[in-house]
Write a protein that holds these residues in place. Structure first.
Motif, short mmCIF file in Angstrom:
data_model
loop_
_atom_site.label_atom_id
_atom_site.label_comp_id
_atom_site.label_asym_id
_atom_site.label_seq_id
_atom_site.Cartn_x
_atom_site.Cartn_y
_atom_site.Cartn_z
N LEU B 33 46.95 42.47 36.83
CA LEU B 33 45.97 41.53 37.37
C LEU B 33 45.07 42.25 38.35
O LEU B 33 45.50 43.18 39.03
N TYR B 35 42.52 41.27 41.58
CA TYR B 35 42.08 40.25 42.53
C TYR B 35 40.97 40.81 43.40
O TYR B 35 40.89 42.01 43.65
N GLN B 37 39.29 40.07 47.30
CA GLN B 37 39.40 39.37 48.58
C GLN B 37 38.10 39.54 49.35
O GLN B 37 37.73 40.66 49.71
N PRO B 43 42.95 36.37 48.54
CA PRO B 43 42.59 36.97 47.26
C PRO B 43 42.40 35.93 46.16
O PRO B 43 43.10 34.91 46.13
N LEU B 45 41.87 35.61 41.82
CA LEU B 45 42.04 36.33 40.57
C LEU B 45 40.70 36.55 39.86
O LEU B 45 39.89 35.63 39.72
N ILE B 86 37.57 43.51 49.15
CA ILE B 86 38.70 44.39 48.84
C ILE B 86 39.23 43.98 47.48
O ILE B 86 39.47 42.79 47.23
N PHE B 88 42.20 44.26 44.72
CA PHE B 88 43.62 44.55 44.60
C PHE B 88 44.05 44.46 43.15
O PHE B 88 43.68 43.53 42.43
N PHE B 98 51.50 43.72 44.95
CA PHE B 98 50.08 44.01 45.13
C PHE B 98 49.87 45.47 45.43
O PHE B 98 50.70 46.13 46.06
N GLY B 99 48.72 45.98 44.97
CA GLY B 99 48.35 47.34 45.28
C GLY B 99 47.85 47.48 46.70
O GLY B 99 47.75 46.50 47.45
N THR B 100 47.53 48.71 47.07
CA THR B 100 47.11 49.03 48.43
C THR B 100 45.67 48.63 48.70
O THR B 100 45.25 48.59 49.84
#
Lengths: 113, 108
Positions: B33, B35, B37, B43, B45, B86, B88, B98-100
């Motif tokens: 996925l 996202y 933000q 966040p 989708l 941002i 993600f 979630f990624g960084t």
């Protein structure tokens, strides 16, 4: 449609104070999550719940507690606030494990001074 | 726990440029996925990918599910100022990972 609602939106706490961040969802989702997001950083999982009465620790649970007495509500409790807990807190929900979308609240910005 | 690493960490680009970012995982995911933000918001989708090798578009956004199932890529074409935010990657499991994050700034 309300979705996921968090209160308060902003809060300033003194060191050692306690508070509860409220999260409620009206989508009848089983899974709920609490994340914290530090400035410029990603989301870190604090606690999650797979249903009423069931909670489990995430990556950064120290200093926090949760409860899940109903499907709708998943409050996050800070007992002794510390400056390291200054962050933005997000609550999220999904209908079931492996669901393809997490629905987020608008966040609570907490500052501990 | 599962680690999702994104690169680059941040990007500053001129309006109209294309953007590429990626996400790699230490484990296999069956769903990827992406996202976005926006400042002061949670966040939201953008794109969901369900099959290795899948390429999916949503307007100017295109995402790909890596063949190894351990990575995914997001491209934004002809960036505009409202692309700021941002981005993600995320992988659903018993926890929602979630990624960084990749922070995107678009300069008009």
């Amino acid at each position: 449609n309300a979705g996921v609602t968090q209160t308060p939106k902003f809060r300033i706490l003194k060191i050692g104070q306690s508070m509860t961040l409220q999260c409620t969802q009206d989508m009848n989702h089983n899974y709920m999550y609490w994340y914290r997001q530090d400035p410029g950083m990603g989301l870190k999982l604090i606690y999650y719940s797979v249903g009423a009465g069931i909670t489990d620790k995430g990556e950064v649970p120290n200093g926090y507690n949760v409860s899940r007495s109903t499907t709708e509500d998943f409050p996050l409790r800070l007992e002794l606030a510390a400056p390291s807990q200054t962050s933005v807190y997000f609550c999220a929900s999904t209908p079931q494990v492996g669901a393809t979308e997490a629905f987020f609240g608008q966040g609570t910005r907490l500052t501990v001074v | 726990g599962q680690q999702l690493n994104q690169s680059p960490q941040s990007m500053f680009i001129q309006e109209g440029e294309d953007v590429s970012m990626n996400c790699t995982s230490s484990s296999i995911f069956n769903t990827w996925l992406w996202y976005k933000q926006e400042p002061g918001e949670g966040p939201v989708l953008l794109i969901a990918l369900y099959k290795a090798g899948e390429l999916t578009s949503n307007g100017r956004l295109t995402a790909q599910f890596g063949i190894t199932r351990k990575d995914s890529f997001l491209n934004i074409s002809a960036s505009i100022p409202s692309d700021v935010g941002i981005y993600f990657c995320a992988g659903p499991g018993n926890q929602f990972y979630f990624g960084t994050g990749t922070s995107l700034t678009v300069i008009p």
